[in-house]
Design a protein around this motif. Structure first.
Motif, PDB file in Angstrom:
ATOM      1  N   ALA A   1      -0.409   2.894  -6.764  1.00 12.08           N
ATOM      2  CA  ALA A   1       0.378   2.390  -5.637  1.00 12.08           C
ATOM      3  C   ALA A   1       1.105   1.106  -6.016  1.00 12.08           C
ATOM      4  CB  ALA A   1      -0.533   2.154  -4.429  1.00 12.08           C
TER       5      ALA A   1
ATOM      6  N   PHE B   1      -2.631   4.554   1.517  1.00 12.61           N
ATOM      7  CA  PHE B   1      -1.811   3.400   1.185  1.00 12.61           C
ATOM      8  C   PHE B   1      -0.391   3.644   1.652  1.00 12.61           C
ATOM      9  CE2 PHE B   1       0.930   4.894  -2.183  1.00 12.61           C
ATOM     10  CZ  PHE B   1       0.269   5.994  -2.658  1.00 12.61           C
TER      11      PHE B   1
ATOM     12  N   GLN C   1      -3.523  -1.502   1.418  1.00 20.45           N
ATOM     13  CA  GLN C   1      -4.415  -0.372   1.175  1.00 20.45           C
ATOM     14  C   GLN C   1      -5.831  -0.758   1.565  1.00 20.45           C
ATOM     15  OE1 GLN C   1      -4.297   0.901  -2.881  1.00 20.45           O
ATOM     16  NE2 GLN C   1      -5.609   2.644  -2.555  1.00 20.45           N
TER      17      GLN C   1
ATOM     18  N   GLU D   1      -6.140   4.651  -7.700  1.00 15.84           N
ATOM     19  CA  GLU D   1      -5.176   4.814  -6.618  1.00 15.84           C
ATOM     20  C   GLU D   1      -4.434   3.502  -6.362  1.00 15.84           C
ATOM     21  OE1 GLU D   1      -7.398   6.307  -3.300  1.00 15.84           O
ATOM     22  OE2 GLU D   1      -7.887   8.172  -4.328  1.00 15.84           O
ATOM     23  N   ALA D   2      -5.152   2.382  -6.406  1.00 16.17           N
ATOM     24  CA  ALA D   2      -4.531   1.066  -6.204  1.00 16.17           C
ATOM     25  C   ALA D   2      -3.545   0.772  -7.335  1.00 16.17           C
ATOM     26  CB  ALA D   2      -5.601  -0.013  -6.121  1.00 16.17           C
TER      27      ALA D   2
END
Length: 150
Positions: free
Chosen positions: A45, A6, A29, A41-42
């Motif tokens: 970010a 990302f 991403q 992770e998203a």
């Protein structure tokens, strides 16, 4: 492009590159097929993007709704997906693009469903706006949070 990578591009970073014009901070991403590690992770970010933007106000809601859209795309389409989040003076817009034309539908859940089937209901009830847009191959499911609240 690495799966799960990302970047959170900010207007300052783009200005340093000599772009010469104002661009809103953006996150893009790529999400690997059925890679559920991409969900936290998203969220991370997106939290970083909102912090860089200087408006982390409804970060928890934005993260929750983003994880719902990402999870739906990865579980129900069995394809890769692309997450894009853009902040502007008007607010936050998050889009998850997948490559399956079948449109998602709101489900009426019952107590036997546990926690399944409530994602779009959460998006509908917590987002300031949301929708589904079809494109050549697949669709984009999106939501927006207004700047005053985002």
């Amino acid at each position: 492009m690495a799966i799960g990578a990302f970047s959170a591009e900010t207007t300052e970073a783009r200005a340093d590159e000599g772009a010469g014009e104002e661009h809103p901070p953006q996150l893009r991403q790529r999400l690997g097929q059925a890679d559920l590690k991409a969900v936290p992770e998203a969220r991370r970010a997106l939290r970083e993007l909102l912090t860089q933007w200087g408006r982390p106000g409804r970060s928890e809601i934005a993260e929750l709704l983003t994880s719902e859209l990402v999870t739906n795309a990865l579980i129900h389409t069995h394809t890769d997906a692309v997450l894009t989040a853009t902040v502007s003076p008007r607010g936050l817009r998050v889009e998850v693009r997948d490559f399956v034309a079948r449109r998602p539908r709101l489900r009426v859940t019952n107590t036997d469903d546990g926690t399944h089937g409530r994602g779009l209901l959460l998006v509908q009830s917590l987002a300031d706006a949301w929708g589904v847009r079809t494109h050549g191959v697949g669709k984009v499911v999106w939501f927006e949070l207004d700047a005053g609240a985002a």
